[in-house]
Each structure stands twice: as C-alpha cells, then as structure tokens.
Design an enzyme around this catalytic site. Structure first.
Site, PDB file in Angstrom:
ATOM      1  N   GLY A 122       8.874  34.686  28.421  1.00 59.32           N
ATOM      2  CA  GLY A 122      10.008  34.665  28.578  1.00 59.32           C
ATOM      3  C   GLY A 122      10.546  35.168  29.807  1.00 59.32           C
ATOM      4  CD  GLU A 141       1.746  34.293  24.260  1.00 61.90           C
ATOM      5  OE1 GLU A 141       2.666  34.159  23.902  1.00 61.90           O
ATOM      6  OE2 GLU A 141       0.720  34.517  23.260  1.00 61.90           O
ATOM      7  N   GLY A 183       5.552  30.844  30.677  1.00 65.95           N
ATOM      8  CA  GLY A 183       5.487  29.326  30.715  1.00 65.95           C
ATOM      9  C   GLY A 183       6.643  28.888  31.750  1.00 65.95           C
ATOM     10  NE  ARG A 184      12.994  29.820  30.772  1.00 68.48           N
ATOM     11  CZ  ARG A 184      13.863  28.841  30.077  1.00 68.48           C
ATOM     12  NH1 ARG A 184      14.345  27.914  30.806  1.00 68.48           N
ATOM     13  NH2 ARG A 184      13.894  29.131  28.883  1.00 68.48           N
ATOM     14  NE  ARG A 221      16.282  24.656  30.136  1.00 67.60           N
ATOM     15  CZ  ARG A 221      17.039  25.362  30.956  1.00 67.60           C
ATOM     16  NH1 ARG A 221      17.685  25.087  32.143  1.00 67.60           N
ATOM     17  NH2 ARG A 221      17.432  26.574  30.512  1.00 67.60           N
ATOM     18  CB  CYS A 251      26.676   5.564  23.909  1.00 67.40           C
ATOM     19  SG  CYS A 251      25.942   4.286  24.478  1.00 67.40           S
ATOM     20  CE1 TYR A 297       9.836  25.637  26.806  1.00 63.97           C
ATOM     21  CE2 TYR A 297      10.651  26.911  28.788  1.00 63.97           C
ATOM     22  CZ  TYR A 297       9.975  26.752  27.571  1.00 63.97           C
ATOM     23  OH  TYR A 297       9.242  27.742  27.260  1.00 63.97           O
TER      24      TYR A 297
END
Ligand SMILES: *Cc1c(COP(=O)(O)O)cnc(C)c1O
Length: 414
Positions: free
Chosen positions: A240, A274, A276-277, A313, A343, A372
């Site tokens: 996080g 953990e 990630g980002r 995103r 479209c 992401y």
C-alpha cells in the site's frame, strides 16, 4: 529517486537509452521500464526497514511481467501472488516456491490445490469457510498446510475508495473482532499449521498514520492470542506504500520507517511487507504518439494512439499522470484533453492538462505507469495490447511482444 527518466540534450532518456529510439524501433504504444529504477526502489525500501527481522515480498499484481518478477526475486525478494495465474507466472520466472505467499479473497479449490502442490510458503486465509476448505484439501493431499489469517482491522487508509481494503465495509479479511475465534478454529483443524497474522489496508497510502493505527490493533490482538496459548511466527503488514504522481517520485519511505520501526520492533517474530506500487510505479512510462489535434469552442483535444484499454488508471481512479514530450519543447503551453481512439467518452489519459503545443506524430511519455499499467490493459475495441520493454543501462530489450491480430482471436471458434 527519480533520476531514471531525464532529458539529455532535450531528448527524454530512460537510463542511457533515448526513448525516441525505442518508439521508432518498437512502435507505440509501448511500456518502458527501468531496471535501475526498480532496483533502487527495492533498495530504498529494504534500507528503510533494515533494522527489522523481515521479508519483503513483491506484490506481483502491480506489474506481473515475468522479467519484472525475476528482477525482484533475483535480488532476494519474496513474492506475493493473488491468483493461480500469478503463481504460474512466479514459478515460470524461476521463483523458489518457498518464498511465495498465496493471497486472495476467493481462492478456488483448484487454486488451493495448485498452491499446496507447489509448496508455497503459506496461504493467507480470508474466511472461516476457506479455513475448512483448505483443511479438507490438505487432508486429501495428506499434508499440513501453512496458513496465515488475514484480519480486517477496520482502519481508514484515506485513499481512493476502490483501493481501500481495511475498512469493515470492504470484502477483505476476517473482522478483527472475530479474529480470536478464527485462530482457535484454525488451530483445532489438524491439517492446518497457523504461522501468521496478516493485514493489507489499501493502496496508494501516503501517510504512515493508518499503518500505525492498524499495527497497534494487530499487536494488541497478537497479545490477546498469546494469552490463550496461540503464538505465531510472523506478522504481515501488507503493501500500500504510495508514490507521488505529481513529482514522479516515491514517497519518503524513511518517514514511514521512523513512525513504524519503534512499533514493529516490539514483535519478536518476522515482519513481512508486500509492496507493489512503491517498487515499480515510477520506473515505467508509456510511450504514445500524437495522431491528431483538434479544437472546438470549448476544448483543445490531443488524440493519441494509447487508450483506456492500454492504461485505465485515469478512467478508473481519476488518476492524474504527468505527460512529457520526448523531445523537450519550448513551444507555448496550451490546456488540452489528451484522449485515446476508443469509442467511449471515458477514454482519456488526462483532462485539462497544460502541455507544450502538440503536433501530429509528436511522441509523448505518460509517466509513473510502472504499476497497475500494463497489467490492467485489455483488448477492448479489439485493440492489441502494447509491447513491454526493459531498459538496463545503455541497452533495452523487449520483454513482451506487441500482440498480433492473430493473438486477438486466439481461442475463438467460428
Ligand atoms: C494489492 C496488494 C498488495 C500491493 O499493494 P500496493 O499498493 O501495490 O503496494 C499487497 N498485498 C495485498 C494482499 C494486495 O492485495
């Protein structure tokens, strides 16, 4: 951070590689990642928490290209997987299964079996029924399954509601008030070995305070557990950790460490993280080309060749990513909407954004898309998914080919 993307003689480089050279050779849209940037972020994180007995597990859902997974596992990171597909990727990239955590709020029986067959480090369990299911499968397989229980500490991570996961109203984990019952139940099941307690309160968190609240709750919970004779080896505080999308840099993780270390050091076992980002976001850009520009009396539009299917995103979270010309431009700035060819009016990269005037065929970089980004891309509008490239010093290599039109219909039957 972040010195991985820099102008040199007015050309935007990734490490020692001119991004225009990649765009010209591979085409656009193309994701480009910096190996150095990812490793630097990993080192930043490691160093900040170095006083701890800990394990850093890269959360592969942020960027699950097998070259990226390998890059982190080669540096010694563990791996956090959320599905059989992610587990398959981790194993394919050569990760030792004893360093893999298997997460997920809705694991199928087949996924549980696959994880146990491959001897993962542990499965994180999110419900009473899942405890029963894993116990039954482990019994059938004549083994003892190492598990941790994910608790929902009911804290507000103060992030976008779609990526907040630690509130009672979110689907994740077992309510902390039911936690003791869950641990008692788990220890009563003979094919489970309870090794840890776990939380993950959300994503893109930019203040240490929600972690402080949640860790305090978790530790007093662990304390209560020990009073009824249940001890655990590890405490997993999840991921996080956010980044600064405006400045294209990581949050200052040492500020988090300063707040969290005195707390975390109270725990005698191992702490698992953990991220990630934090590890990948700033080390990726999406290269795109201007197809057309047009104006009406309300707006100036820049229509580029990447779209919501390549990078969702902005559409999904209203995320605001910086955009740069690959050739540094001293033209006047204008306020534009940068949009893709799909479209849908929800297909935009950025709205009301001030950018030096764009011309047809100009190359642009959408910044901070290493997490992401590609992983959330789709084939909507039957658009082929982009290529992915990894830069290492003065060299680059394709780590995923652009999809072909044949790939698009692969598996379809007439
Ligand atoms: C998504 C996720 C992570 C990683 O989150 P980031 O915000 O990318 O650090 C870690 N753990 C779990 C359980 C997750 O679902």
């Amino acid at each position: 951070m972040n010195n991985t993307f820099n102008y040199q003689n007015n050309e935007l480089f990734c490490e020692g590689v001119n991004l225009s050279a990649i765009a010209n050779k591979i085409g656009t849209p193309t994701y480009v990642y910096s190996k150095m940037g990812m490793l630097e972020s990993y080192r930043e994180f490691e160093n900040a928490f170095s006083p701890l007995n800990k394990m850093v597990c890269y959360s592969v859902k942020a960027n699950s290209n097998i070259s990226v997974i390998k890059l982190f596992s080669d540096t010694g990171a563990g791996i956090d997987c959320n599905s059989r597909g992610e587990l398959f990727r981790a194993l394919k990239s050569g990760v030792n299964s004893s360093k893999i955590i298997f997460t997920g709020v809705g694991k199928t029986e087949e996924e549980i079996r696959y994880a146990l067959e491959n001897n993962v480090m542990m499965l994180k369990v999110e419900s009473f029924q899942e405890l029963e299911t894993i116990n039954r499968i482990a019994n059938e397989m004549q083994l003892v399954a190492p598990i941790a229980i994910r608790l929902n500490p009911d804290v507000d991570a103060k992030t976008h509601p779609y990526i907040s996961t630690g509130l009672a109203e979110n689907k994740f984990g077992i309510d902390i008030n039911e936690g003791q019952k869950a641990f008692q139940f788990a220890t009563s099941l003979s094919n489970l070995k309870v090794v840890g307690v776990d939380m993950h309160i959300g994503s893109q968190i930019t203040s240490p305070l929600p972690y402080v609240d949640a860790i305090k709750k978790l530790f007093s919970f662990i304390n209560e557990l020990s009073k009824i004779g249940i001890s655990i080896d590890h405490c997993d505080i999840g991921g996080g950790f956010g980044i600064d999308y405006d400045e294209e840099k990581n949050i200052d993780i040492s500020i988090f460490a300063k707040e969290l270390l005195p707390l975390l050091q109270q725990f005698s076992g191992k702490i698992i993280f953990e991220p990630g980002r934090f590890l990948t976001a700033n080390s990726g850009v999406l290269l795109t080309k201007v197809l057309y520009t047009k104006s009406n009396n309300k707006k100036d539009f820049v229509i580029v060749d990447s779209a919501m299917n390549d990078f969702i995103r902005p559409t999904l979270y209203n995320a605001q990513h910086e955009i740069k010309h690959l050739k540094q431009s001293d033209k006047n700035k204008v306020t534009v909407d940068l949009v893709g060819p799909v479209c849908e009016s929800s297909d935009f990269i950025r709205k009301n954004y001030s950018l030096p005037i764009c011309s047809q065929k100009d190359l642009l970089a959408i910044m901070s898309v290493g997490a992401y980004g590609f992983v959330m891309s789709s084939n909507y509008n039957s658009r082929r998914r982009a290529a992915e490239v990894l830069v290492d010093g003065n060299n680059f290599k394709i780590i995923r080919n652009r999809e072909s039109f044949e790939d698009l219909i692969n598996g379809e039957i007439i």
